[in-house]
Design a protein around this motif. Structure first.
Motif, PDB file in Angstrom:
ATOM      1  N   LEU A   1      -2.600  11.599   5.944  1.00  0.00           N
ATOM      2  CA  LEU A   1      -1.230  11.207   6.276  1.00  0.00           C
ATOM      3  C   LEU A   1      -0.265  12.330   5.918  1.00  0.00           C
ATOM      4  O   LEU A   1      -0.389  12.915   4.834  1.00  0.00           O
ATOM      5  N   PRO A   2       0.732  12.581   6.770  1.00  0.00           N
ATOM      6  CA  PRO A   2       1.767  13.542   6.381  1.00  0.00           C
ATOM      7  C   PRO A   2       2.470  13.121   5.088  1.00  0.00           C
ATOM      8  O   PRO A   2       2.783  13.957   4.241  1.00  0.00           O
ATOM      9  N   GLU A   3       2.683  11.814   4.914  1.00  0.00           N
ATOM     10  CA  GLU A   3       3.384  11.315   3.734  1.00  0.00           C
ATOM     11  C   GLU A   3       2.596  11.559   2.449  1.00  0.00           C
ATOM     12  O   GLU A   3       3.176  11.635   1.365  1.00  0.00           O
ATOM     13  N   ALA A   4       1.271  11.697   2.549  1.00  0.00           N
ATOM     14  CA  ALA A   4       0.419  11.969   1.384  1.00  0.00           C
ATOM     15  C   ALA A   4       0.093  13.461   1.278  1.00  0.00           C
ATOM     16  O   ALA A   4      -0.619  13.871   0.364  1.00  0.00           O
ATOM     17  N   SER A   5       0.559  14.245   2.215  1.00  0.00           N
ATOM     18  CA  SER A   5       0.301  15.689   2.265  1.00  0.00           C
ATOM     19  C   SER A   5      -1.183  16.017   2.333  1.00  0.00           C
ATOM     20  O   SER A   5      -1.628  17.045   1.836  1.00  0.00           O
ATOM     21  N   GLY A   6      -1.964  15.116   2.941  1.00  0.00           N
ATOM     22  CA  GLY A   6      -3.391  15.372   3.084  1.00  0.00           C
ATOM     23  C   GLY A   6      -4.186  14.086   3.097  1.00  0.00           C
ATOM     24  O   GLY A   6      -3.676  13.033   3.484  1.00  0.00           O
ATOM     25  N   PRO A   7      -5.445  14.161   2.646  1.00  0.00           N
ATOM     26  CA  PRO A   7      -6.291  12.969   2.677  1.00  0.00           C
ATOM     27  C   PRO A   7      -5.847  11.937   1.649  1.00  0.00           C
ATOM     28  O   PRO A   7      -5.401  12.278   0.558  1.00  0.00           O
ATOM     29  N   VAL A   8      -5.979  10.669   2.018  1.00  0.00           N
ATOM     30  CA  VAL A   8      -5.597   9.570   1.139  1.00  0.00           C
ATOM     31  C   VAL A   8      -6.804   9.191   0.285  1.00  0.00           C
ATOM     32  O   VAL A   8      -7.916   9.051   0.787  1.00  0.00           O
ATOM     33  N   ASP A   9      -6.560   9.026  -1.002  1.00  0.00           N
ATOM     34  CA  ASP A   9      -7.588   8.592  -1.948  1.00  0.00           C
ATOM     35  C   ASP A   9      -7.195   7.205  -2.441  1.00  0.00           C
ATOM     36  O   ASP A   9      -6.241   7.063  -3.213  1.00  0.00           O
ATOM     37  N   LEU A  10      -7.907   6.175  -1.994  1.00  0.00           N
ATOM     38  CA  LEU A  10      -7.570   4.800  -2.370  1.00  0.00           C
ATOM     39  C   LEU A  10      -7.737   4.544  -3.863  1.00  0.00           C
ATOM     40  O   LEU A  10      -7.195   3.566  -4.385  1.00  0.00           O
TER      41      LEU A  10
ATOM     42  N   PRO B   1      -4.005   6.351  -8.395  1.00  0.00           N
ATOM     43  CA  PRO B   1      -2.821   5.527  -8.662  1.00  0.00           C
ATOM     44  C   PRO B   1      -1.574   6.050  -7.947  1.00  0.00           C
ATOM     45  O   PRO B   1      -0.720   5.278  -7.530  1.00  0.00           O
ATOM     46  N   VAL B   2      -1.486   7.360  -7.804  1.00  0.00           N
ATOM     47  CA  VAL B   2      -0.339   7.949  -7.112  1.00  0.00           C
ATOM     48  C   VAL B   2      -0.362   7.549  -5.636  1.00  0.00           C
ATOM     49  O   VAL B   2       0.654   7.136  -5.073  1.00  0.00           O
ATOM     50  N   HIS B   3      -1.520   7.645  -4.992  1.00  0.00           N
ATOM     51  CA  HIS B   3      -1.624   7.258  -3.584  1.00  0.00           C
ATOM     52  C   HIS B   3      -1.442   5.756  -3.423  1.00  0.00           C
ATOM     53  O   HIS B   3      -0.847   5.303  -2.441  1.00  0.00           O
ATOM     54  N   GLU B   4      -1.937   4.973  -4.377  1.00  0.00           N
ATOM     55  CA  GLU B   4      -1.740   3.516  -4.328  1.00  0.00           C
ATOM     56  C   GLU B   4      -0.247   3.192  -4.348  1.00  0.00           C
ATOM     57  O   GLU B   4       0.239   2.386  -3.559  1.00  0.00           O
ATOM     58  N   ALA B   5       0.498   3.823  -5.251  1.00  0.00           N
ATOM     59  CA  ALA B   5       1.942   3.592  -5.338  1.00  0.00           C
ATOM     60  C   ALA B   5       2.644   4.039  -4.051  1.00  0.00           C
ATOM     61  O   ALA B   5       3.538   3.348  -3.547  1.00  0.00           O
ATOM     62  N   LEU B   6       2.235   5.179  -3.522  1.00  0.00           N
ATOM     63  CA  LEU B   6       2.824   5.671  -2.276  1.00  0.00           C
ATOM     64  C   LEU B   6       2.581   4.687  -1.138  1.00  0.00           C
ATOM     65  O   LEU B   6       3.481   4.391  -0.347  1.00  0.00           O
ATOM     66  N   MET B   7       1.362   4.151  -1.047  1.00  0.00           N
ATOM     67  CA  MET B   7       1.038   3.219   0.038  1.00  0.00           C
ATOM     68  C   MET B   7       1.814   1.907  -0.108  1.00  0.00           C
ATOM     69  O   MET B   7       2.243   1.321   0.885  1.00  0.00           O
ATOM     70  N   VAL B   8       2.031   1.449  -1.336  1.00  0.00           N
ATOM     71  CA  VAL B   8       2.843   0.243  -1.558  1.00  0.00           C
ATOM     72  C   VAL B   8       4.274   0.503  -1.071  1.00  0.00           C
ATOM     73  O   VAL B   8       4.871  -0.318  -0.372  1.00  0.00           O
TER      74      VAL B   8
END
Length: 195
Positions: A134-143, A146-153
């Motif tokens: 995702l562009p919003e994650a600046s690369g691959p998403v790691d489920l 915790p940082v990616h979890e917060a971003l996805m929320v």
């Protein structure tokens, strides 16, 4: 015996047998692009696809390249990925052992997901060995991050808010014209709410 150019090419091709098409070689990851736009009546499909694709190309530069595109037009983000034609085709292709891509890059979170769709789709793709970028994650998403979890929320909340805001704008457009009243020649559903 003299041959024409075409006869010469045909003779050489006949000796070599049928032409073999070499698979396109991509350095790095092979990406499938996914984008979406809700309506083709009020949005330009060419520019919508282009800016989403440009964001993806910028993101994956240096890591690989987009080799296939999936783009839904006229489908709400509230629809399940399995019910959107292009998204469903992407999911089916991902399940194929000869899928031709290693990762999926999404044009914009808010265009692609709503509610809890993201976790379900990414979990499904990850189980197949397909990364989601995702562009919003600046690369691959790691489920598991915790940082990616917060971003996805946060992104999920914004997507729900955007759906509600668009619905209010569209449904309220006829009932509540702006202070100057309706603008001749313009659909009232296209006006932004005052304030």
């Amino acid at each position: 015996m003299a041959m024409s150019g075409g006869e010469f090419v045909a003779a050489i091709a006949g000796r070599r047998g049928p032409a073999k098409v070499a698979a396109r070689v991509v350095d790095g990851l092979r990406f499938a692009f996914y984008g979406r736009m809700s309506t083709s009546d009020f949005q330009d499909p060419v520019s919508s696809r282009a800016w989403q694709r440009a964001a993806c190309d910028d993101l994956v530069e240096g890591f690989g390249e987009v080799v296939v595109e999936f783009f839904d037009e006229g489908r709400s983000r509230r629809w399940s990925w399995w019910k959107r034609p292009a998204a469903a085709a992407l999911l089916a292709a991902a399940a194929s052992p000869d899928r031709g891509f290693d990762a999926v890059v999404v044009g914009e979170y808010e265009r692609a997901f709503e509610g809890d769709q993201f976790r379900a789709v990414v979990g499904y793709l990850n189980a197949l060995g397909v990364q989601v970028w995702l562009p919003e994650a600046s690369g691959p998403v790691d489920l598991d991050s915790p940082v990616h979890e917060a971003l996805m929320v946060l992104l999920g909340s914004r997507a729900r808010y955007e759906v509600a805001r668009a619905r209010r704008r569209v449904l309220g457009g006829d009932a509540a014209p702006g202070p100057a009243g309706p603008v001749p020649g313009r659909s009232p559903t296209l006006r932004l709410p005052a304030g």
